[in-house]
Design an enzyme around this catalytic site. Structure first.
Site, short mmCIF file in Angstrom:
data_model
loop_
_atom_site.label_atom_id
_atom_site.label_comp_id
_atom_site.label_asym_id
_atom_site.label_seq_id
_atom_site.Cartn_x
_atom_site.Cartn_y
_atom_site.Cartn_z
N HIS A 305 0.84 -1.21 0.00
CA HIS A 305 0.00 0.00 0.00
C HIS A 305 0.88 1.26 0.00
CE1 HIS A 305 -3.67 2.34 1.41
NE2 HIS A 305 -2.69 3.15 1.78
N GLU A 306 1.81 1.32 0.92
CA GLU A 306 2.64 2.54 1.01
C GLU A 306 3.49 2.69 -0.25
OE1 GLU A 306 1.60 4.40 3.23
OE2 GLU A 306 0.60 2.82 4.38
N1 PHE Z 1 -1.53 8.03 4.37
C1 PHE Z 1 -1.35 6.91 5.27
C2 PHE Z 1 -1.79 5.70 4.49
O1 PHE Z 1 -2.91 5.37 4.34
C3 PHE Z 1 -2.16 6.97 6.51
C4 PHE Z 1 -1.78 8.05 7.46
C5 PHE Z 1 -2.59 9.15 7.60
C6 PHE Z 1 -0.66 7.93 8.24
C7 PHE Z 1 -2.27 10.16 8.48
C8 PHE Z 1 -0.35 8.91 9.13
C9 PHE Z 1 -1.15 10.02 9.26
O2 PHE Z 1 -1.03 5.06 3.87
ZN ZN Z 2 -2.79 5.14 2.20
#
Ligand code: PHE
Ligand code: ZN
Length: 878
Positions: A305-306
């Site tokens: 996902h990341e």
């Molecule tokens: N953007 C991150 C994710 O879904 C989630 C996240 C949001 C992490 C806010 C930290 C703070 O992959």
């Molecule tokens: Zn995300």
């Protein structure tokens, strides 16, 4: 300091969006890092309109120096109040320099720059999404300001040997007094929420990777010394994800390094900072002795996902936070496709739909319901929800289904190409997918703008004389707050018809032959579809693959559902039929009925005997909808009764299969020898856990003896935790010893200890509260660590309905007290845990009054954070 509010403020609204008056073309940021105080110098190269005021965000910053175009500014030329710095005299091309002081170790909210771990051994890191960058320096903290970053870090070498920031490395060296520096340049303009740095004592593992388009990349995973050996699985998963994105979407990585860092102190799962992903250790570390099979899957999924965000989120980012699902829904979908390809597609779909029903449907049915693209918010951190993520993914899935594999790929190519380096909107996404396929997909925008789960009603009619089966579909939206009128949505309904022997029929509509499975799109309030050349009344299978995120209302006969459960060639649809049948069987348990109950139990007993069935699928088939999901079907919810009825339902199942058959299967699944992590071994463990649970309901003494033995002999965490859970829940005499053993064995492993807390927080019924209270005084318990707070309080409040919803309201009072304490430390976590009250309005009167009382008092508590205040106020709205 988090924002505290004692009075309601106006929400931020989507319709008020205006482009920024000032942009920042590039920034030079330098940090003099220290645990207690850090100084941040920033030079912002501004572009904008001199006639418009220059306003920058900044929270809790101590301003040490400020200059415009190298000239120090008089006190009269700037104002800093209420989180905004206003500066006079800026022109297009001006350079604004600021120097501020911040305090990482005092930052318990874990937003901005903070300390992970202890002062002596811990390390510094940042979290900027959504609005954390303003806690670090003055900046237009909004995702539509894209900037090139040059970041220089300076720190004492002995205390901070490793210095990392996003982008490519651009030099490093020594400084006087035992200090050193390192510089990073990110060639890709990015919004400030993707900025990150990490500094401290960390170890690494690394691997060389060459992208499909020929770029050499160093993949580096960083963690504290004691856990660095648990990063290899994540490294493999990362490489798989990178290859997959090249093949499935033609997307290559675009920097010369990719850093990943694990921390035990993190508010969320992980964060996609450009070139420097930061992970909650729970989703990065994996080792056979302490990680369950499900957790291995979660690590693979979150790593992917990341990584996928590098394109869906970073290269193409969001214009504003209302578009959050543009990156999150899309990235969840991409991860789901990846995980389906890496593992079993049917099991992945089952898992995702179960999650949607457990987490998103209740959200959509309760007071916090909001559209995938909300119209307004007070605190954006409260909108990282199951609706934005999971329902958002379902919307992308519908679009992908509509376009087909090739068409969707063409659309995605167009989307990336058109929006690369831009901050985009949901409309941009639909336009790109549509344009690439000469289709108008804008009707799907309605899905993004309305809250609530639509209901799809289906009625079938067979006309023997005409040899025709007609299916009438209609859609019904639930009225949600502020959205009384809802236009019909396009609802793709994938369907098949079965004959009474469980064979799929050829489908003919209007003289067109469509194969065994087809998709009809309901885009009006009601529509009828006629299937010809049908000889006998068929069994319909609707919404196959869960083709739209709706609640299907269709009064299928139990026998028909049982036929699908035993005959459908597709694992997911089999499971789905079983879930519907189980819900009817649950009703039978309440009313003393037998038809559905027997149909469900008998069908599963038959499947249980079928040794050719995938054990993991069988395990899922043997699991009825959970208590949270069953509660969604009730007018007035009594969680204790739901728990008791669901136990009764499972006991019936266990007795129908038979104690002997269960025990024999358990023995057969109990393979000796070292732990195997292949798919077959994992599937067997999944079934073993389920069979043990069922056996515990039908014959507790036998199950406890088995669980005792399994606990002692277990080769890995999956078996060990399954056994422990059965012992704890069935209150075995040996449970205390097993818990003590587990505690001793894993004393040094925080992630394993979290499981020790969580398993006890799941103790069903009234006993849970006492257990939670006593665990709170365990020396290992702390509210300061989000994982630990979630493991105990989150599990109790959100995953243990019969424990939390005590009729005397003591569960509610406990949670409310802890929320106030937690809110003073970490508002994001407090707000998240508070959502456990969701659904309180549909509780039976005694519990409902108790909950209302506690929530009203909580709402009146002075000094709540904006985060918690918004959730609690939302809960009380009717
Ligand atoms: N953007 C991150 C994710 O879904 C989630 C996240 C949001 C992490 C806010 C930290 C703070 O992959
Ligand atoms: Zn995300």
């Amino acid at each position: 300091m988090p924002d505290r509010q004692d009075h309601a403020t106006a929400p931020i609204r989507l319709r008020d969006y205006t482009p920024p008056a000032w942009r920042v073309e590039s920034i030079e940021l330098s940090f003099e890092l220290g645990i207690d105080t850090t100084e941040v110098a920033a030079r912002l190269h501004l572009r904008g309109d001199a006639s418009r005021p220059l306003r920058l965000d900044g929270e809790g910053l101590e301003l040490l120096a400020i200059a415009l175009d190298e000239q120090p500014l008089d006190a009269g030329a700037w104002r800093y109040a209420d989180g905004v710095l206003e500066v006079d005299g800026a022109r297009d091309g001006s350079v604004l320099s600021t120097r501020v002081r911040i305090h990482p170790a005092a930052n318990t909210a874990l937003e901005g720059l903070y300390l992970s771990g202890s002062r002596e051994a811990g390390f510094l890191l940042t979290q900027c999404e959504a609005e954390g960058f303003r806690h670090i320096t003055f900046f237009p903290d909004r995702p539509d300001v894209l900037t090139r970053y040059t970041v220089t870090l300076q720190a004492e070498r002995a205390r901070f040997p490793v210095l990392l920031a996003g982008g490519n490395p651009d030099g490093a060296g020594e400084l006087p007094d035992g200090r050193h520096w390192a510089r990073f340049v990110d060639p890709h303009p990015k919004p400030c929420y993707l900025f990150a740095l990490v500094a401290g004592r960390l170890e690494k593992i690394q691997r060389d990777y060459r992208t499909a388009d020929g770029r050499d990349v160093k993949l580096v995973i960083w963690a504290e010394a004691d856990v660095i050996d648990s990063c290899h699985y994540a490294m493999d998963a990362l490489e798989r994800a990178m290859r997959w994105d090249e093949q499935a979407y033609g997307r290559n990585y675009d920097l010369s390094v990719f850093h990943v860092v694990a921390t035990h102190d993190f508010n969320m799962g992980a964060m996609e900072n450009k070139g420097l992903n930061i992970f909650n250790a729970k989703y990065l570390l994996a080792d056979p002795d302490t990680t369950t099979d499900d957790e291995y899957k979660a690590v693979e999924a979150v790593v992917a996902h990341e990584y996928f965000h590098n394109w869906s989120g970073n290269r193409v980012t969001c214009r504003d936070w209302f578009q959050l699902s543009l990156k999150e829904g899309l990235t969840v979908f991409r991860e789901q496709q990846f995980s389906a390809d890496m593992n079993s597609a049917a099991l992945k779909r089952i898992e995702d739909v179960a999650l949607l029903r457990r987490a998103q449907f209740p959200e959509d049915a309760g007071p916090l319901a909001h559209p995938v693209r909300p119209a307004e918010y007070h605190e954006i951190n409260n909108f990282y929800t199951a609706t934005v993520y999971e329902k958002g993914s379902e919307l992308v899935r519908m679009l992908a289904g509509r376009l087909g594999q090739k068409g969707f790929r063409r659309g995605m190519d167009r989307y990336f190409e058109r929006n690369d380096g831009r901050a985009a909107t949901i409309e941009d996404f639909l336009a790109a997918l549509g344009d690439a396929n000469d289709l108008d997909l804008m009707p799907y925008l309605a899905w993004y703008g309305q809250a609530g789960t639509p209901r799809l009603r289906a009625r079938g009619h067979f006309d023997a004389g005409a040899r025709r089966y007609t299916l009438t579909l209609s859609q019904h939206a639930q009225a949600a707050a502020g959205q009384p009128e809802k236009p019909p949505l396009p609802i793709p309904v994938k369907l098949a018809l079965f004959d009474r022997d469980g064979r799929m029929l050829a489908l003919r509509i209007d003289d067109r032959t469509l194969g065994n499975e087809t998709v009809v799109v309901l885009d009006r309030a009601e529509q009828t579809f006629a299937f010809d050349e049908i000889e006998r009344s068929p069994v319909p299978s609707l919404l196959r693959g869960f083709s739209a995120p709706v609640i299907l209302e269709c009064d299928s006969a139990p026998a028909d559902l049982a036929l699908l459960l035993t005959h459908d060639p597709d694992g997911f649809n089999r499971w789905e039929a079983g879930q519907q049948l189980a819900a009817l069987a649950f009703d039978d348990c309440r009313h003393g009925g037998r038809t559905a109950l027997q149909a469900w139990c008998n069908a599963l007993a038959q499947l249980f005997a079928d040794c050719a069935l995938d054990p993991a699928l069988l395990a899922d088939l043997l699991t009825p909808p959970g208590e949270v999901e069953l509660a969604e079907r009730e007018q007035e919810v009594d969680p204790a009764q739901i728990h008791a009825l669901r136990q009764q339902l499972q006991k019936q199942l266990a007795e129908t299969i038979g104690v002997l058959a269960l025990a024999q299967r358990l023995a057969a699944l109990d393979v000796a020898g070292p732990l195997q992590l292949d798919a077959v071994a994992k599937a067997q463990r999944r079934l073993k856990r389920r069979v043990l649970e069922l056996l515990a309901l039908a014959d507790a003494p036998t199950a406890q003896a088995r669980a005792d033995a399994q606990y002692r002999r277990a080769q890995g965490m999956t078996d060990r935790l399954a056994a422990l859970s059965v012992l704890v829940r069935s209150e075995a005499a040996s449970a205390a010893d097993a818990l003590a053993d587990f505690r001793r064995r894993h004393a040094d492993n925080p992630l394993a200890l979290d499981k020790w807390f969580a398993v006890q927080a799941q103790l069903p019924g009234e006993r849970a509260l006492e257990r939670v209270r006593s665990l709170e005084s365990d020396p290992a318990f702390t509210l300061k660590n989000p994982n630990r707070a979630r493991a105990l309080l989150g599990t109790f409040a959100s995953s243990n309905p019969s424990g939390f919803h005590r009729a005397d309201g003591a569960g509610y009072r406990l949670l409310a007290e802890r929320l106030v304490a937690l809110d003073a430390l970490n508002p994001q976590i407090a707000a998240r845990l508070a959502t456990a009250f969701n659904g309180w309005q549909r509780l039976e009167p005694v519990r409902r009054d108790a909950a209302r009382h506690v929530l009203s008092a909580l709402a009146e508590t002075p000094g709540l954070s904006r985060n918690l205040a918004e959730i609690v106020a939302g809960m009380l709205k009717s």
